[in-house]
Design a protein around this motif. Structure first.
Motif, PDB file in Angstrom:
ATOM      1  N   ARG A  37       0.822  -1.200   0.000  1.00 16.45           N
ATOM      2  CA  ARG A  37       0.000   0.000   0.000  1.00 16.45           C
ATOM      3  C   ARG A  37       0.864   1.261   0.000  1.00 16.45           C
ATOM      4  NH1 ARG A  37      -5.740  -0.652   2.627  1.00 16.45           N
ATOM      5  NH2 ARG A  37      -5.665   1.572   2.191  1.00 16.45           N
ATOM      6  N   PRO A  38       0.391   2.333  -0.634  1.00 18.55           N
ATOM      7  CA  PRO A  38       1.185   3.565  -0.682  1.00 18.55           C
ATOM      8  C   PRO A  38       1.267   4.298   0.647  1.00 18.55           C
ATOM      9  CG  PRO A  38      -0.951   3.918  -1.706  1.00 18.55           C
ATOM     10  CD  PRO A  38      -0.861   2.452  -1.412  1.00 18.55           C
ATOM     11  N   GLN A  39       0.530   3.820   1.664  1.00 17.55           N
ATOM     12  CA  GLN A  39       0.691   4.413   2.993  1.00 17.55           C
ATOM     13  C   GLN A  39       2.020   3.996   3.635  1.00 17.55           C
ATOM     14  OE1 GLN A  39      -2.190   2.917   2.023  1.00 17.55           O
ATOM     15  NE2 GLN A  39      -3.546   4.697   1.936  1.00 17.55           N
ATOM     16  N   CYS A  82      -3.475  -5.224   3.484  1.00 18.36           N
ATOM     17  CA  CYS A  82      -3.632  -4.834   4.878  1.00 18.36           C
ATOM     18  C   CYS A  82      -4.392  -3.514   4.939  1.00 18.36           C
ATOM     19  CB  CYS A  82      -2.266  -4.730   5.541  1.00 18.36           C
ATOM     20  SG  CYS A  82      -1.364  -6.303   5.572  1.00 18.36           S
ATOM     21  N   THR A  83      -4.693  -3.051   6.128  1.00 19.14           N
ATOM     22  CA  THR A  83      -5.467  -1.821   6.282  1.00 19.14           C
ATOM     23  C   THR A  83      -4.579  -0.598   6.143  1.00 19.14           C
ATOM     24  OG1 THR A  83      -5.132  -1.775   8.680  1.00 19.14           O
ATOM     25  CG2 THR A  83      -7.039  -3.017   7.859  1.00 19.14           C
ATOM     26  N   SER A  84      -5.197   0.555   5.907  1.00 18.83           N
ATOM     27  CA  SER A  84      -4.421   1.791   5.787  1.00 18.83           C
ATOM     28  C   SER A  84      -3.769   2.169   7.116  1.00 18.83           C
ATOM     29  CB  SER A  84      -5.311   2.930   5.288  1.00 18.83           C
ATOM     30  OG  SER A  84      -6.406   3.132   6.168  1.00 18.83           O
ATOM     31  N   GLU A  85      -4.388   1.753   8.232  1.00 17.66           N
ATOM     32  CA  GLU A  85      -3.808   2.050   9.544  1.00 17.66           C
ATOM     33  C   GLU A  85      -2.588   1.178   9.823  1.00 17.66           C
ATOM     34  OE1 GLU A  85      -6.983   1.289   9.017  1.00 17.66           O
ATOM     35  OE2 GLU A  85      -7.969   3.232   9.328  1.00 17.66           O
ATOM     36  N   HIS A  86      -2.571  -0.027   9.278  1.00 18.56           N
ATOM     37  CA  HIS A  86      -1.453  -0.961   9.454  1.00 18.56           C
ATOM     38  C   HIS A  86      -1.084  -1.523   8.082  1.00 18.56           C
ATOM     39  CE1 HIS A  86      -2.064  -0.807  13.815  1.00 18.56           C
ATOM     40  NE2 HIS A  86      -3.352  -0.962  13.580  1.00 18.56           N
ATOM     41  N   PRO A  87      -0.448  -0.706   7.237  1.00 20.29           N
ATOM     42  CA  PRO A  87      -0.262  -1.095   5.839  1.00 20.29           C
ATOM     43  C   PRO A  87       0.857  -2.097   5.582  1.00 20.29           C
ATOM     44  CG  PRO A  87       0.718   1.053   6.230  1.00 20.29           C
ATOM     45  CD  PRO A  87       0.016   0.670   7.504  1.00 20.29           C
ATOM     46  N   ASN A  88       1.776  -2.284   6.536  1.00 22.38           N
ATOM     47  CA  ASN A  88       2.932  -3.141   6.296  1.00 22.38           C
ATOM     48  C   ASN A  88       2.505  -4.568   5.929  1.00 22.38           C
ATOM     49  OD1 ASN A  88       5.406  -4.455   6.296  1.00 22.38           O
ATOM     50  ND2 ASN A  88       5.583  -4.504   8.520  1.00 22.38           N
ATOM     51  N   PHE A 124       0.806   9.921  -3.448  1.00 19.50           N
ATOM     52  CA  PHE A 124       1.723   9.082  -2.691  1.00 19.50           C
ATOM     53  C   PHE A 124       2.917   8.648  -3.539  1.00 19.50           C
ATOM     54  CE2 PHE A 124      -2.153   8.850  -0.236  1.00 19.50           C
ATOM     55  CZ  PHE A 124      -1.723   8.772   1.076  1.00 19.50           C
ATOM     56  N   GLU A 125       2.801   7.516  -4.232  1.00 25.11           N
ATOM     57  CA  GLU A 125       3.948   6.945  -4.961  1.00 25.11           C
ATOM     58  C   GLU A 125       3.578   6.697  -6.424  1.00 25.11           C
ATOM     59  OE1 GLU A 125       5.173   4.681  -0.825  1.00 25.11           O
ATOM     60  OE2 GLU A 125       4.230   3.558  -2.456  1.00 25.11           O
ATOM     61  N   GLY A 126       4.528   6.957  -7.326  1.00 24.94           N
ATOM     62  CA  GLY A 126       4.284   6.738  -8.738  1.00 24.94           C
ATOM     63  C   GLY A 126       4.156   5.256  -9.050  1.00 24.94           C
TER      64      GLY A 126
END
Length: 268
Positions: free
Chosen positions: A11-13, A252-258, A42-44
């Motif tokens: 995820r880009p987060q 994974c979720t945006s709160e825990h993107p790893n 965020f990221e390309g």
């Protein structure tokens, strides 16, 4: 579950400097696909995908998705062709409207996103197949444009879709559909009715257009803190595949993107 492909999302987060670790881990874990997003701002997508392909040996890298208002279709075809030639059979780009509010923020929002996506997808797919195009559409204008280095085998062009009209368009002109929906319900179940309906819609549209049935790709969100994470992930994949998906990509979720814990659980 043997016929379904399984992927994970970076995820880009997560910051770009964490990408390499995730790519190497997913590649070594035997996961089929790793997907990246081009969310504004965020990221390309293409730069991230290029790095992921270079850091891996066997995994397929997908972009879900490239917002078509942001790039000229000739430029998109050039970039896709370069990656497809450099990393044969390992690159899966998806095209889509993009979030319309974001497109408005950068001055790229169009009056008819459906028309743009249709014209754009057709042009990119034909350029990747080695055609030289002169077209004058509502949004896409090309004058004697052809790629100097088209890929020997054009990568499938996937369309990211939400809603019946865009899903049907994916069946008409795309080689696959990336369903933009959260399939996991609040009680932890899977919205199989939605997936079955949209899978049928895209395949019917492809048949009506005389084209092969597109590959159906879905995202599904999972909490990395879930007990028995690997077992839960495999249950989700099996349920979603049974409802009509060819590829299930877990995020994974945006709160825990790893994605590290998820990758490790899928490898176990």
């Amino acid at each position: 579950m043997t016929d379904v492909r399984v992927g994970v999302v970076f995820r880009p987060q997560s910051p770009p400097e964490e990408l390499r670790e995730a790519v190497v881990a997913a590649d070594q874990a035997g996961i089929d696909e790793l997907w990246v997003w081009e969310d504004c701002f965020f990221e390309g997508g293409l730069t991230t995908a290029a790095a992921a392909l270079a850091w891996s040996e066997r995994i397929t890298v997908g972009i879900g998705l490239l917002p078509v208002p942001l790039r000229n279709p000739a430029l998109a075809a050039m970039e896709i062709a370069t990656l497809a030639r450099t990393f044969p059979n390992r690159f899966s780009p998806a095209l889509g409207h993009g979030v319309l509010d974001w497109m408005g923020q950068v001055g790229a929002r169009v009056e008819s996103p459906m028309t743009l996506l249709r014209e754009y997808t057709d042009a990119v797919r034909r350029l990747l197949q080695g055609e030289t195009l002169t077209v004058s559409g509502r949004y896409v204008h090309l004058d004697d444009v052809g790629l100097a280095w088209p890929p020997p085998v054009a990568p499938p062009v996937v369309i990211g879709a939400r809603g019946p009209k865009t899903v049907a368009l994916a069946g008409e002109v795309g080689d696959g559909v990336l369903l933009d929906a959260w399939l996991v319900t609040r009680d932890g179940g899977v919205d199989t009715e939605y997936l079955a309906t949209e899978s049928a819609r895209v395949r019917e549209a492809a048949a009506a257009a005389g084209r092969p049935a597109p590959r159906v790709i879905t995202f599904a969100e999972i909490e990395p803190e879930t007990p028995a994470l690997g077992d839960r992930a495999r249950e989700l994949v099996a349920a979603i595949a049974a409802a009509g998906a060819d590829t299930v990509v877990l995020q994974c979720t945006s709160e825990h993107p790893n994605p590290g814990p998820l990758i490790a659980a899928l490898a176990g």
